[in-house]
Design a protein around this motif. Structure first.
Motif, PDB file in Angstrom:
ATOM      1  N   LEU A 136       0.825  -1.205   0.000  1.00  0.00           N
ATOM      2  CA  LEU A 136       0.000   0.000   0.000  1.00  0.00           C
ATOM      3  C   LEU A 136       0.861   1.257   0.000  1.00  0.00           C
ATOM      4  CD1 LEU A 136      -2.936  -0.984   2.400  1.00  0.00           C
ATOM      5  CD2 LEU A 136      -2.783  -1.211  -0.085  1.00  0.00           C
ATOM      6  N   PHE A 137       1.659   1.470   1.038  1.00  0.00           N
ATOM      7  CA  PHE A 137       2.554   2.627   1.048  1.00  0.00           C
ATOM      8  C   PHE A 137       3.634   2.398   2.092  1.00  0.00           C
ATOM      9  CE2 PHE A 137      -1.069   3.611   3.763  1.00  0.00           C
ATOM     10  CZ  PHE A 137      -0.477   3.986   4.956  1.00  0.00           C
ATOM     11  N   ALA A 141       2.601   9.174   5.673  1.00  0.00           N
ATOM     12  CA  ALA A 141       1.500   9.419   4.744  1.00  0.00           C
ATOM     13  C   ALA A 141       0.451  10.241   5.465  1.00  0.00           C
ATOM     14  CB  ALA A 141       0.903   8.103   4.243  1.00  0.00           C
ATOM     15  N   GLN A 145      -4.485  10.719   2.194  1.00  0.00           N
ATOM     16  CA  GLN A 145      -3.924   9.681   1.320  1.00  0.00           C
ATOM     17  C   GLN A 145      -4.256   8.292   1.853  1.00  0.00           C
ATOM     18  OE1 GLN A 145       0.340   9.792   0.998  1.00  0.00           O
ATOM     19  NE2 GLN A 145       0.448   7.764   0.024  1.00  0.00           N
ATOM     20  N   ILE A 146      -4.162   8.138   3.169  1.00  0.00           N
ATOM     21  CA  ILE A 146      -4.456   6.830   3.767  1.00  0.00           C
ATOM     22  C   ILE A 146      -5.909   6.459   3.519  1.00  0.00           C
ATOM     23  CG2 ILE A 146      -4.604   5.553   5.930  1.00  0.00           C
ATOM     24  CD1 ILE A 146      -2.305   7.295   6.956  1.00  0.00           C
ATOM     25  N   ARG A 147      -6.804   7.417   3.713  1.00  0.00           N
ATOM     26  CA  ARG A 147      -8.235   7.140   3.488  1.00  0.00           C
ATOM     27  C   ARG A 147      -8.502   6.754   2.033  1.00  0.00           C
ATOM     28  NH1 ARG A 147     -12.063   8.677   7.184  1.00  0.00           N
ATOM     29  NH2 ARG A 147     -11.322   9.801   9.029  1.00  0.00           N
ATOM     30  N   GLN A 148      -7.875   7.475   1.109  1.00  0.00           N
ATOM     31  CA  GLN A 148      -8.072   7.161  -0.304  1.00  0.00           C
ATOM     32  C   GLN A 148      -7.611   5.744  -0.619  1.00  0.00           C
ATOM     33  OE1 GLN A 148      -5.821   9.622  -3.019  1.00  0.00           O
ATOM     34  NE2 GLN A 148      -7.144   9.150  -4.744  1.00  0.00           N
ATOM     35  N   THR A 149      -6.456   5.372  -0.059  1.00  0.00           N
ATOM     36  CA  THR A 149      -5.918   4.032  -0.286  1.00  0.00           C
ATOM     37  C   THR A 149      -6.834   2.964   0.312  1.00  0.00           C
ATOM     38  OG1 THR A 149      -3.653   4.895  -0.260  1.00  0.00           O
ATOM     39  CG2 THR A 149      -3.929   2.533   0.105  1.00  0.00           C
ATOM     40  N   LEU A 150      -7.314   3.207   1.517  1.00  0.00           N
ATOM     41  CA  LEU A 150      -8.214   2.249   2.164  1.00  0.00           C
ATOM     42  C   LEU A 150      -9.529   2.125   1.415  1.00  0.00           C
ATOM     43  CD1 LEU A 150      -7.601   3.149   5.919  1.00  0.00           C
ATOM     44  CD2 LEU A 150      -6.784   1.127   4.698  1.00  0.00           C
ATOM     45  N   ASP A 151     -10.043   3.241   0.915  1.00  0.00           N
ATOM     46  CA  ASP A 151     -11.291   3.189   0.145  1.00  0.00           C
ATOM     47  C   ASP A 151     -11.125   2.317  -1.092  1.00  0.00           C
ATOM     48  OD1 ASP A 151     -12.577   4.838   1.947  1.00  0.00           O
ATOM     49  OD2 ASP A 151     -12.297   6.672   0.762  1.00  0.00           O
ATOM     50  N   GLN A 152      -9.988   2.477  -1.769  1.00  0.00           N
ATOM     51  CA  GLN A 152      -9.736   1.654  -2.959  1.00  0.00           C
ATOM     52  C   GLN A 152      -9.607   0.184  -2.584  1.00  0.00           C
ATOM     53  OE1 GLN A 152      -6.225   3.498  -4.551  1.00  0.00           O
ATOM     54  NE2 GLN A 152      -7.354   5.139  -5.572  1.00  0.00           N
ATOM     55  N   LEU A 153      -8.950  -0.071  -1.463  1.00  0.00           N
ATOM     56  CA  LEU A 153      -8.759  -1.451  -1.011  1.00  0.00           C
ATOM     57  C   LEU A 153     -10.087  -2.137  -0.736  1.00  0.00           C
ATOM     58  CD1 LEU A 153      -6.941  -3.785   0.034  1.00  0.00           C
ATOM     59  CD2 LEU A 153      -7.043  -2.670   2.280  1.00  0.00           C
TER      60      LEU A 153
END
Length: 325
Positions: A136-137, A141, A145-153
């Motif tokens: 992920l990263f 961060a 950015q973390i929220r965006q990544t988690l939403d995609q996950l």
């Protein structure tokens, strides 16, 4: 226990195929059994953040990832950026209300896991979905950015793998959800299927093929055995091939049906799903008679490996229909 079937190339690959198909069924089975026993299969918010070590990795991460995405936070006590990031991840795990599980791994105490994931520095954050690792990263961060990544996950986990997460009950006893899942009775073919998985993991492709065929002999419609057999047979077909020679032959002999079929197998094993499908669909379009039928049948076999609900299979089926008619 070191992680099995890990792929850093992305969340969808051959090893994920079987896990993706069985993940939804296992999660639904666990919830149904928990409900039958009078519980909702719900977990406490305290169960959404767990400490994981090498001994419990397979149970706490790999197995759990068949019902919920598991986000892994690699950290250490001496790491100052970790002390800033970890509380954010812990808070978001609760806020996301069971859509992912946060597993914290202390790298000082779990060097093997750190090496297996290829962690070069901390903090480092990975996800495991249906048994597959996805970076992920790394490093600091921002929360956005973390929220965006988690939403995609969580979107990928639900759309591609049917993982809708855990049911959270603030009043649930910590650990209660885990006990409910562990109480689910074993299926009639679990031992044979596990034997097939062990054979695959050890490289015994012939043993895996036979184990899956043993299940299908008694239960011809078993979806896990059907998918597992398709995967094992594909791996058997590409074993010992010279990829450079195969791709050279395919490029130089576009009319050679066997050359295109073998190259498509290699494409799929390498994770190039659309390339594999496209190669065979183009071959269907320029062949006829027995050659066309041979290519069509192999393409259907590759569809089995990826799974009927995968959007790439759905799109390829439409393209195949256009090529045929």
């Amino acid at each position: 226990m070191q992680p099995r079937n890990m792929s850093m190339s992305g969340v969808v690959d051959l090893a994920a195929v079987k896990a993706a198909q069985e993940a939804k069924a296992k999660a639904e089975q666990a919830r149904a059994e928990a409900a039958r026993q009078g519980g909702g299969g719900a977990v406490s918010p305290a169960d959404l953040v767990i400490d994981v070590d090498e001994a419990g990795f397979e149970r706490d991460v790999l197995q759990r990832s068949t019902e919920v995405p598991v986000v892994i936070d690699f950290w250490a006590e001496w790491c100052q950026p970790c002390k800033q990031l970890s509380p954010v991840l812990e808070r978001l795990a609760v806020e996301y209300d069971g859509r992912f599980l946060l597993a914290k791994i202390d790298v000082d105490a779990n060097q093997l896991l750190m090496q297996q994931f290829g962690v070069q520095g901390i903090p480092a954050v990975f996800a495991v979905v249906a048994g597959q690792a996805l970076p992920l990263f790394q490093g600091a961060a921002g929360e956005a950015q973390i929220r965006q990544t988690l939403d995609q996950l969580v979107q990928v986990a639900e759309q591609r793998f049917g993982l809708t997460g855990l049911t959270v009950d603030p009043d649930a006893e910590p650990g209660g959800g885990d006990r409910a899942a562990q109480d689910v009775p074993a299926g009639p073919y679990d031992a044979l299927l596990e034997a097939a998985v062990r054979a695959l993991d050890s490289g015994d492709l012939s043993g895996a093929v036979q184990a899956y065929r043993n299940v299908l002999a008694d239960d011809p419609g078993n979806p896990e055995a059907t998918l597992g057999l398709a995967q094992a047979e594909l791996l058997q077909r590409v074993q010992g091939l010279d990829p450079v020679r195969v791709r050279k032959d395919a490029a130089e002999k576009p009319q050679d049906v066997e050359a295109q079929i073998v190259a498509a197998d290699l494409d799929l094993v390498g994770g190039h799903v659309e390339d594999a499908f496209g190669r065979l669909i183009e071959t269907v379009g320029r062949t006829a008679g027995d050659d066309r039928e041979t290519v069509r049948v192999r393409l259907l076999k590759l569809f089995e490996v990826v799974g009927a609900e995968d959007p790439r299979v759905i799109a390829a089926r439409r393209a195949l229909a256009r090529a045929l008619f």
